[in-house]
Design a protein around this motif. Structure first.
Motif, mmCIF file in Angstrom:
data_model
loop_
_atom_site.group_PDB
_atom_site.id
_atom_site.type_symbol
_atom_site.label_atom_id
_atom_site.label_comp_id
_atom_site.label_asym_id
_atom_site.label_seq_id
_atom_site.Cartn_x
_atom_site.Cartn_y
_atom_site.Cartn_z
ATOM 1 N N GLU A 1 -4.414 7.236 5.438
ATOM 2 C CA GLU A 1 -5.916 7.162 5.537
ATOM 3 C C GLU A 1 -6.426 6.194 6.498
ATOM 4 O OE1 GLU A 1 -7.200 7.216 1.599
ATOM 5 O OE2 GLU A 1 -6.402 9.104 1.123
ATOM 6 N N ALA A 2 -5.919 4.777 6.304
ATOM 7 C CA ALA A 2 -6.344 3.865 7.038
ATOM 8 C C ALA A 2 -5.885 4.089 8.770
ATOM 9 C CB ALA A 2 -5.544 2.576 6.663
ATOM 10 N N PRO B 1 0.756 -1.180 -0.128
ATOM 11 C CA PRO B 1 0.093 0.069 0.073
ATOM 12 C C PRO B 1 0.917 1.246 -0.027
ATOM 13 C CG PRO B 1 0.000 -0.878 2.174
ATOM 14 C CD PRO B 1 0.739 -2.038 1.313
ATOM 15 N N SER B 2 0.411 2.359 -0.531
ATOM 16 C CA SER B 2 1.175 3.362 -0.640
ATOM 17 C C SER B 2 1.168 4.301 0.582
ATOM 18 C CB SER B 2 0.347 4.486 -2.043
ATOM 19 O OG SER B 2 -0.804 4.855 -1.194
ATOM 20 N N VAL B 3 2.078 5.254 0.926
ATOM 21 C CA VAL B 3 2.117 5.877 2.112
ATOM 22 C C VAL B 3 1.004 6.575 2.255
ATOM 23 C CG1 VAL B 3 3.279 7.934 3.259
ATOM 24 C CG2 VAL B 3 4.552 6.133 2.089
ATOM 25 N N GLN B 4 0.148 7.204 1.462
ATOM 26 C CA GLN B 4 -1.125 7.942 1.500
ATOM 27 C C GLN B 4 -1.973 7.033 1.958
ATOM 28 O OE1 GLN B 4 -1.590 11.381 1.849
ATOM 29 N NE2 GLN B 4 -3.507 10.890 2.171
ATOM 30 N N SER C 1 0.235 12.778 13.603
ATOM 31 C CA SER C 1 0.428 14.167 13.571
ATOM 32 C C SER C 1 -1.175 15.026 13.632
ATOM 33 C CB SER C 1 1.014 14.787 12.292
ATOM 34 O OG SER C 1 1.473 16.230 12.602
ATOM 35 N N GLY C 2 -1.237 15.748 14.807
ATOM 36 C CA GLY C 2 -2.446 16.424 14.962
ATOM 37 C C GLY C 2 -3.681 15.689 15.307
ATOM 38 N N CYS C 3 -3.551 14.241 15.532
ATOM 39 C CA CYS C 3 -4.811 13.712 15.702
ATOM 40 C C CYS C 3 -5.199 13.567 17.089
ATOM 41 C CB CYS C 3 -4.673 12.149 15.285
ATOM 42 S SG CYS C 3 -3.746 10.953 16.453
ATOM 43 N N ALA D 1 4.130 6.882 7.285
ATOM 44 C CA ALA D 1 2.401 6.994 7.168
ATOM 45 C C ALA D 1 2.171 7.158 8.695
ATOM 46 C CB ALA D 1 2.074 5.633 6.520
ATOM 47 N N ILE D 2 2.669 6.259 9.691
ATOM 48 C CA ILE D 2 2.215 6.329 10.994
ATOM 49 C C ILE D 2 2.312 7.761 11.763
ATOM 50 C CG2 ILE D 2 2.452 5.376 13.363
ATOM 51 C CD1 ILE D 2 3.115 2.755 11.835
ATOM 52 N N ALA D 3 3.612 8.325 11.310
ATOM 53 C CA ALA D 3 3.772 9.616 11.641
ATOM 54 C C ALA D 3 3.267 10.786 11.286
ATOM 55 C CB ALA D 3 5.370 9.948 11.654
#
Length: 557
Positions: A305-306, A298-301, A372-374, A366-368
């Motif tokens: 999203e997941a 899966p792509s970083v994006q 961020s901001g969540c 992706a996790i970082a």
């Protein structure tokens, strides 16, 4: 005269009822025969496998929760390109559609059984696909749970996840299987449904249809032709369990010591359903679902999203996300795994980064970004960490991307034995009891004949947990348990007594574990832990703790 059979209890509680046996699989399709239209036979085989996949997905969607993830993964197996190519080649070689599907899936199952680990546990899923597809192609009776005209105890050689997922607790009081272990899909789904269950009981083969039995999923026992006093105790336990009020709030012992209660989740839909359950967050967010059944990573994006969807669902709570736990025993087609003589001891988990460092780099990125901001408190951990050096390298990489709380899974005895040194390099540890048992006892977790060695009550396994908890105390770091052991109310007391600071489990297990903690002090938990570790074997450890447990708890187990 009553008889007591013993297996492995995988879902607590006790029930009494008549035995109903699972409908048997269809007979093997005959060898030989004349195939006049190979193309037509291949199309029939293809259609049958597609119909089975559609059936599994529909049943998973109806069941929801973890069942949807389990059955979607099973449907992917029915759609596997290599399987379809194998079946087509068998048809071209002169087999009928039914025989080609039968042989193709048997061959596929042998491959997975040889790989060991997670994939070997999926052999039962393949057997279920084979039975259903062959039934479709031969016009035979579809295997599975019969229509029940009264509440009953289901008995089977094994129980497919597709059947377990839709069991109705009003009709299926509990179940017993000859095969299976504590980490099978069937065991996991039984806990989700809250149905008492015992697996790995070979003697269940002798249970006759209509026999009256008591199934005790807490003790792992089946009593055949139970006497009146046993039935009275079961009725009293059921009444006490029903009378326990639903509890919420943080996990606490009777004297107020905190033991955080968390949930295990997989796919996004699974996490969103679990978010509605009163917990302190997620102790294990498995990310493998995002990678399975794909031709490329899966792509970083896509990962962002997941992950963000899960973090948002648990806003205000902790979410511990585990990086990809894959390798030679969970092969991914886009990784290019090398041939290994013993995949269970090979390149898996964090070790995969030695061959494909970009997979870990992309996932941590992706996790970082998702964190961020969540609103969630995001922690990240790596699977299959063996040495302090590996923990330090992973922690440095994750922290360089802005992830503040970084930990390691303890699934290897070497990591448990050097827990303090490992924890000096990271912020927390989480114990995976399933793999830790497998490696500690040199017992394949898919081998039913060795299921007793994989029992999480084994004193030697508790010694390893104690070593990790001691490392946590010495370094001031939290230590959690996220294996299936955490959902056992009695064992949860032992783990708390050993010094474990958090327990992560299937959402359905939370109320009983919360109640268990609330009815015992820390000192009582420590006494139980001491008694369990001093026992000679798993059965003796469990019994010693039962003798020390509060009647208020035993009444509801």
């Amino acid at each position: 005269m009553h008889e007591v059979l013993r297996g492995i209890g995988v879902s607590p509680g006790a029930v009494a009822g008549p035995v109903v046996r699972l409908a048997p699989p269809p007979p093997d399709p005959p060898e030989g025969g004349v195939v006049e239209d190979p193309g037509g036979e291949a199309a029939r085989a293809e259609a049958a496998l597609a119909d089975v996949a559609a059936f599994l997905r529909a049943r998973g969607a109806a069941a929801g929760g973890a069942a949807a993830d389990v059955l979607d993964a099973q449907a992917m197996m029915a759609e596997d390109i290599e399987l379809h190519e194998r079946v087509a080649a068998l048809v071209a070689g002169g087999r009928t559609a039914a025989r080609a599907v039968h042989e193709g899936l048997l061959g596929y199952a042998e491959v997975l059984r040889g790989l060991g680990g997670y994939l070997a546990e999926r052999v039962a899923d393949l057997d279920d696909i084979r039975s259903r597809a062959v039934a479709l192609l031969t016009g035979g009776r579809m295997p599975g749970v019969p229509v029940l005209d009264q509440p009953s105890v289901l008995v089977a050689r094994d129980l497919a996840p597709a059947d377990t997922a839709t069991l109705c607790p009003d009709r299926v009081l509990g179940f017993v299987t000859e095969l299976g272990g504590p980490t099978s899909h069937t065991a996991i789904l039984a806990k989700q449904l809250g149905i008492p269950a015992v697996v790995g009981c070979p003697a269940a083969a002798g249970l006759r249809e209509g026999a009256h039995v008591v199934v005790d999923g807490t003790a792992g026992e089946i009593t055949v032709d139970p006497p009146r006093d046993v039935l009275d105790r079961v009725a009293a336990r059921s009444a006490s369990r029903a009378a326990v009020p639903d509890s919420t709030g943080p996990g606490r012992t009777a004297d107020g010591a905190p033991v955080a209660l968390l949930v295990n989740v997989g796919a996004v839909a699974d996490a969103q359903a679990a978010a509605a359950v009163p917990s302190e967050g997620v102790g294990l967010f498995r990310t493998e679902v995002l990678y399975l059944g794909r031709g490329s990573a899966p792509s970083v994006q896509e990962q962002v999203e997941a992950y963000r969807a899960v973090f948002d669902a648990f806003a205000g709570r902790k979410v511990v996300i585990r990086t990809l736990d894959a390798g030679a025993d969970k092969p991914l087609p886009f990784v290019g795994h090398a041939e290994e003589a013993n995949p269970a001891l090979g390149v898996r988990g964090l070790r995969l980064a030695r061959r494909r460092p970009e997979l870990l780099a992309d996932q941590l990125t992706a996790i970082a970004q998702a964190a961020s901001g969540c609103g969630a408190d995001v922690w990240v951990m790596a699977p299959m960490v063996s040495t302090p050096a590996e923990a330090e390298q992973f922690a440095d990489q994750a922290r360089s991307l802005g992830l503040a709380t970084v930990g390691a899974m303890v699934e290897v005895p070497a990591a448990a034995m050097r827990a303090a040194q490992l924890l000096e390099r990271c912020d927390f540890a989480s114990i995976g009891t399933n793999d830790l048992a497998q490696y500690a006892f040199a017992a394949d977790r898919t081998e039913s004949a060795l299921a007793d060695l994989l029992d999480v009550w084994q004193p030697a396994l508790l010694d390893l947990v104690a070593a990790v908890a001691d490392g946590g105390r010495r370094t001031g770091r939290p230590v959690g348990v996220c294996g299936e052991a955490a959902g056992d109310p009695l064992l949860a007391l032992v783990l708390a007594g050993l010094g474990v600071t958090s327990l992560s489990m299937a959402p359905a297990c939370l109320p009983a574990v919360r109640h268990a903690l609330a009815t015992h002090t820390v000192d009582e938990c420590r006494g139980m832990a001491k008694a369990a570790r001093e026992a000679d074997d798993a059965a003796a450890a469990r019994e010693s703790v039962r003798r020390l447990a509060s009647p208020r708890l035993l009444d509801v187990l």
